[in-house]
Design an enzyme around this catalytic site. Structure first.
Site, PDB file in Angstrom:
ATOM      1  N   ASP A  48       3.658   6.369  -7.132  1.00  0.00           N
ATOM      2  CA  ASP A  48       2.417   6.630  -7.880  1.00  0.00           C
ATOM      3  C   ASP A  48       1.464   7.448  -7.010  1.00  0.00           C
ATOM      4  OD1 ASP A  48       1.655   4.650  -6.119  1.00  0.00           O
ATOM      5  OD2 ASP A  48       0.638   3.395  -7.611  1.00  0.00           O
ATOM      6  N   SER A  49       1.888   7.737  -5.758  1.00  0.00           N
ATOM      7  CA  SER A  49       1.155   8.703  -4.927  1.00  0.00           C
ATOM      8  C   SER A  49       1.105  10.058  -5.632  1.00  0.00           C
ATOM      9  CB  SER A  49       1.809   8.837  -3.552  1.00  0.00           C
ATOM     10  OG  SER A  49       3.198   9.080  -3.672  1.00  0.00           O
ATOM     11  N   ASP A  87       8.109   3.762  -9.199  1.00  0.00           N
ATOM     12  CA  ASP A  87       7.010   2.988  -8.621  1.00  0.00           C
ATOM     13  C   ASP A  87       6.098   2.498  -9.744  1.00  0.00           C
ATOM     14  OD1 ASP A  87       5.621   1.967  -6.494  1.00  0.00           O
ATOM     15  OD2 ASP A  87       4.550   3.828  -6.034  1.00  0.00           O
ATOM     16  N   LYS A 117       9.801  -0.412  -7.835  1.00  0.00           N
ATOM     17  CA  LYS A 117       9.057  -0.981  -6.696  1.00  0.00           C
ATOM     18  C   LYS A 117       7.683  -1.407  -7.186  1.00  0.00           C
ATOM     19  CE  LYS A 117       6.840   1.670  -3.523  1.00  0.00           C
ATOM     20  NZ  LYS A 117       5.465   1.168  -3.679  1.00  0.00           N
ATOM     21  N   GLU A 119       3.871  -3.428  -5.655  1.00  0.00           N
ATOM     22  CA  GLU A 119       3.118  -3.798  -4.454  1.00  0.00           C
ATOM     23  C   GLU A 119       2.698  -5.267  -4.504  1.00  0.00           C
ATOM     24  OE1 GLU A 119      -0.226  -1.134  -3.934  1.00  0.00           O
ATOM     25  OE2 GLU A 119       1.041   0.648  -4.089  1.00  0.00           O
ATOM     26  N   GLU A 186       4.775  -0.879   4.838  1.00  0.00           N
ATOM     27  CA  GLU A 186       3.965   0.321   5.091  1.00  0.00           C
ATOM     28  C   GLU A 186       2.882   0.010   6.102  1.00  0.00           C
ATOM     29  OE1 GLU A 186       2.332   2.297   1.628  1.00  0.00           O
ATOM     30  OE2 GLU A 186       1.115   3.636   2.875  1.00  0.00           O
TER      31      GLU A 186
HETATM   32  O1  KIV Z   1       3.322   5.850  -4.190  1.00  0.00           O
HETATM   33  C1  KIV Z   1       3.941   5.974  -3.141  1.00  0.00           C
HETATM   34  O2  KIV Z   1       4.379   7.074  -2.763  1.00  0.00           O
HETATM   35  C2  KIV Z   1       4.128   4.790  -2.338  1.00  0.00           C
HETATM   36  C3  KIV Z   1       4.337   5.030  -0.894  1.00  0.00           C
HETATM   37  C4  KIV Z   1       3.000   5.107  -0.232  1.00  0.00           C
HETATM   38  C5  KIV Z   1       5.169   4.002  -0.320  1.00  0.00           C
HETATM   39  O3  KIV Z   1       4.073   3.713  -2.830  1.00  0.00           O
END
Ligand code: KIV
Length: 284
Positions: A48-49, A87, A117, A119, A186
């Protein structure tokens, strides 16, 4: 295009058993995915970056499931054989187990993901368990978790004190026991990453800025090539300055068009003499 063998969970666990580090990068688009697959990257995270690297937001919080699905589909088209991880964006899993399972399912059904994934530590164990029970491989994400950056006091090293480090190591185990196939650490100290990896029994521990002792490494693609204009974090290694190359090329294009040096005859197509004369007749 060379055909690669499909990377699956057994392939990843075999790598761990053979002591071969796993390679992982973020990716958000078709051409970059193609290059990553050709380069032999094992896993891709459509992070989600992308809210920051691709959409220009100041944080990851405005990213929606529809944003994620669109980019993940493009990545899958470019990299059919990597292990692809979607993500879960902000508020796509926090509200309830049901929301989490439905959105994890969208990554699998609509974008061809191999895993998702999310968090968070022990408080997210029920979400991991529910997603795993639905047959969807899930990765946890501990340490610096950008969706909670405000609560964590910003983008900074996590687990510096013994107590915080202990909690991260325990959380990794709790997520593994809940059914996580992997956990990303991280920005935690290298020793915290080393101990977590040593204690993992059936769980892939990956490092982002957390040292060399995990089962593999993750970096943000844009940081490798100077493609994020706002900053490059200390933990990243820059392998080439593509951002500078692109900017120089763009400036040269502007200069050449203004100076009428572009296009040259090789950049366009002429018309045969007889067709041209016929055209002039038609035009009267
Ligand atoms: O969104 C993303 O790219 C991430 C990384 C910071 C691990 O979650």
């Amino acid at each position: 295009m060379s055909e690669r063998k499909k990377v699956t969970l057994p392939v990843l666990f075999d790598k761990i058993a053979n002591g071969e580090p796993i390679t992982w990068l973020t990716c958000y688009d078709y051409p970059t995915a193609y290059f990553q697959e050709q380069a032999g990257i094992d896993m891709i995270l459509v992070g989600d970056s992308l809210g920051m690297t691709m959409l220009g937001y100041d944080s990851t919080l405005p990213v929606t499931m529809n944003d994620m699905i669109r980019h993940t589909q493009a990545v899958r088209r470019g990299a059919p054989n990597v292990f692809l991880i979607g993500d879960m964006p902000y508020m796509s899993y926090q509200p309830s187990n049901e929301t989490a399972v439905l959105n994890a399912g969208r990554f699998m059904a609509e974008a061809g993901c191999d895993a998702i994934k999310l968090e968070g530590g022990r408080e997210m164990a029920p979400r991991i368990a529910a997603i795993a029970a639905a047959g969807i491989p899930a990765f946890g994400h501990l340490g610096l978790t950008p969706q909670s950056a405000s609560a964590l006091g910003g983008f900074r090293l996590q687990g510096k004190s013994a107590l915080q480090a202990h909690k991260i190591i325990e959380d990794a185990k709790i997520l593994e026991e809940a059914g996580a196939v992997g956990v990303l650490l991280e920005l935690v100290p290298d020793r915290v990453c080393q101990i977590t990896t040593e204690r993992a029994e059936n769980c892939i521990i990956m490092s982002l800025g957390s040292g060399p002792d995990a089962h593999g490494q993750l970096l943000i693609y844009h940081d490798l090539f100077g493609l994020y204009p706002k900053f490059t974090p200390r933990m990243a290694k820059v392998y080439g300055n593509a951002g500078e190359m692109i900017l120089n090329g763009l400036r040269q294009y502007v200069t050449e068009v203004q100076a009428k040096e572009f296009p040259e005859p090789k950049n366009y197509f002429g018309m045969k003499e007889d067709a041209y004369n016929e055209l002039l007749k038609l035009l009267g």
